[in-house]
Design a protein around this motif. Structure first.
Motif, PDB file in Angstrom:
ATOM      1  N   GLU A   3      18.842 -31.110-119.070  1.00 58.88           N
ATOM      2  CA  GLU A   3      18.006 -31.179-118.321  1.00 58.88           C
ATOM      3  C   GLU A   3      17.020 -31.711-117.745  1.00 58.88           C
ATOM      4  N   TYR A  49      18.348 -32.852-114.587  1.00 61.92           N
ATOM      5  CA  TYR A  49      18.553 -31.779-113.677  1.00 61.92           C
ATOM      6  C   TYR A  49      17.280 -31.782-112.821  1.00 61.92           C
ATOM      7  N   LYS A  81      16.491 -32.701-109.143  1.00 60.29           N
ATOM      8  CA  LYS A  81      15.531 -31.425-108.551  1.00 60.29           C
ATOM      9  C   LYS A  81      14.851 -31.399-107.458  1.00 60.29           C
ATOM     10  N   GLN A 140      25.735 -27.282-110.579  1.00 58.89           N
ATOM     11  CA  GLN A 140      24.657 -26.599-109.879  1.00 58.89           C
ATOM     12  C   GLN A 140      23.980 -26.869-109.462  1.00 58.89           C
ATOM     13  N   LEU A 141      24.209 -27.464-108.739  1.00 63.66           N
ATOM     14  CA  LEU A 141      23.661 -27.890-107.776  1.00 63.66           C
ATOM     15  C   LEU A 141      23.856 -26.570-106.537  1.00 63.66           C
ATOM     16  N   GLN A 154      25.551 -24.608-106.920  1.00 61.23           N
ATOM     17  CA  GLN A 154      25.516 -22.758-107.350  1.00 61.23           C
ATOM     18  C   GLN A 154      24.101 -22.360-106.493  1.00 61.23           C
ATOM     19  N   ASP A 155      23.559 -23.556-106.406  1.00 59.75           N
ATOM     20  CA  ASP A 155      21.715 -22.860-106.312  1.00 59.75           C
ATOM     21  C   ASP A 155      21.307 -22.143-105.267  1.00 59.75           C
ATOM     22  N   TYR A 185      18.850 -21.711-103.684  1.00 64.66           N
ATOM     23  CA  TYR A 185      17.508 -22.381-102.558  1.00 64.66           C
ATOM     24  C   TYR A 185      17.343 -23.572-102.730  1.00 64.66           C
ATOM     25  N   GLN A 186      18.522 -24.307-102.767  1.00 65.77           N
ATOM     26  CA  GLN A 186      18.450 -25.697-103.484  1.00 65.77           C
ATOM     27  C   GLN A 186      18.896 -25.739-101.694  1.00 65.77           C
ATOM     28  N   LYS A 224      21.384 -31.636-100.086  1.00 68.29           N
ATOM     29  CA  LYS A 224      22.813 -31.440-101.132  1.00 68.29           C
ATOM     30  C   LYS A 224      23.176 -32.806-101.071  1.00 68.29           C
ATOM     31  N   ARG A 234      27.620 -27.080-118.443  1.00 71.14           N
ATOM     32  CA  ARG A 234      26.945 -28.486-118.321  1.00 71.14           C
ATOM     33  C   ARG A 234      27.497 -29.314-119.582  1.00 71.14           C
TER      34      ARG A 234
END
Length: 410
Positions: free
Chosen positions: A161, A164, A168, A204-205, A207-208, A210-211, A214, A325
């Motif tokens: 976390e 991540y 982000k 994980q990025l 799958q986001d 709203y990201q 890339k 993860r």
């Protein structure tokens, strides 16, 4: 010298030679240097075992000496500006090229995640500082080296976390503009446990929804990719190899999840899977995903499944080892297809060899462009052995090849 003194000296010399000598494959270069390096690590490990047994200090607390011994104070020099900052509350060390007057070109960026089994290591260690500076100079890039919190004080998913959150934060357009970074030329990279974190963050990025920004590439250096089967051919072949014997790697995995010694013993016996995690063993079936040349004399047998609890919340632990993860190899093919171009480095004499090979194979089958660089004389951690007195030629070769790949692909 008396005869008694001579025999005492001879005995001490013989014991020292016996302790230092380790059967290391002939294919590995600078074998005696590796023996001496491994002797230091084994001695520290023995001291850590003794300290934990007597209740003086826990094992990883003693092993942290490695981190402290190689720690440096990151400082700016004539080519690189260095600053220690916090991204969303997480410590990072940021390396930037010193700007020439009037320079306006946007740069590449590399987010780097150090290794150490999630329990040891630091972005402020000399070898990582050296690697970051080399990337800045050779790539004209910004390097963000992440100081994520460590187990066993902070179990999974805290280290993940932390990483991540940093990624982000950095991928926000205003932050990229602050560091003059091109949003289309950003990489995430890491070695060993850092490679695990880099792979997990990449997944994980993607799958986001709203990201917006890339990652362009991911560079995974002898990564840890799964906790379900700790008896792959490379775990068997290299169970006593420097610098990462099987016992230590299993201890890292165990400490990442829990401080319960029962779970460590179950992982050592490869009997730690529950029905929940066993459902994902199909993604770790090395008879399917490991090319025959890596299987050698070993025959596949699926790890056993148990309902026996460990005393540390078996449901929680089962969920953790099955969490992608923690074990990025466990995601279905559909989740791999949109991942960025990958560089995967593996070493023949490494318990983690098959983790990296299987992930490279699965990425390739999913349509991801992969460069798999396998070092037939490589051993775990070699990339970090680039400074005296543990200065190995193969470590420099790995660094040069990694940077060359980034120059061509980032």
């Amino acid at each position: 010298m008396t005869l008694k003194g001579f025999f005492l000296l001879l005995s001490i010399g013989a014991f020292t030679a016996y302790y230092v000598y380790q059967p290391i494959p002939d294919q590995i270069e600078e074998r005696w240097k590796l023996m001496l390096t491994d002797c230091f690590f084994r001695t520290l490990s023995h001291l850590a075992d003794f300290s934990e047994l007597t209740g003086m200090k826990d094992y990883m607390g003693v092993m942290m000496f490695i981190t402290f011994a190689e720690r440096v104070v990151p400082q700016s020099d004539e080519n690189v500006h260095v600053s220690e900052e916090r991204f969303d509350g997480v410590e990072v060390v940021v390396y930037q090229p010193k700007v020439l007057g009037g320079e306006t070109e946007l740069r590449r960026a590399v987010i780097y995640l150090h290794g150490g089994g999630w329990c040891l290591g630091s972005s402020r260690m000399g070898p990582y500082d050296l690697l970051a500076r080399q990337m800045v100079i050779d790539l004209n890039s910004v390097v963000v080296s992440v100081e994520y919190r460590l187990a066993p004080e902070h179990h999974f998913p805290v280290p993940y976390e932390d990483v991540y959150r940093v990624v982000k934060h950095f991928l926000q357009m205003e932050v990229l503009a602050q560091y003059a970074v091109d949003p289309g030329r950003i990489a995430v990279s890491g070695d060993s446990a850092g490679g695990n974190l880099a792979a997990a963050v990449s997944q994980q990025l993607q799958q986001d929804p709203y990201q917006q920004v890339k990652l362009k590439v991911q560079a995974l250096l002898y990564p840890v990719m799964q906790a379900l089967d700790l008896n792959t051919p490379s775990y068997q072949q290299n169970q006593n190899m420097p610098i990462l014997p099987r016992t230590l790697m299993v201890r890292f995995w165990s400490e990442y999840f829990t401080s319960d010694k029962n779970f460590f013993r179950a992982m050592m016996a490869n009997t730690h899977n529950s029905p929940e995690s066993a459902a994902l063993l199909k993604f770790v079936n090395w008879s399917a995903f490991l090319p025959e040349s890596y299987r050698g004399k070993y025959n596949y047998s699926a790890p056993s499944v148990t309902l026996r609890g460990t005393g540390s919340g078996p449901d929680t632990l089962s969920h953790s080892i099955a969490d992608p993860r923690a074990s990025p190899l466990l995601v279905p093919d559909a989740d791999l297809q949109s991942l960025p171009k990958a560089y995967v480095l593996t070493c023949e004499y490494d318990v983690l060899r098959d983790d990296g090979v299987m992930y490279a194979e699965r990425l390739r089958h999913a349509g991801v462009q992969v460069t798999h660089e396998h070092y037939t004389s490589g051993f775990h951690g070699a990339l970090m052995f680039t400074m005296w007195p543990t200065d190995f030629m193969i470590g420099h070769t790995m660094m040069e090849n990694l940077i060359r790949w980034l120059q061509q692909n980032l």
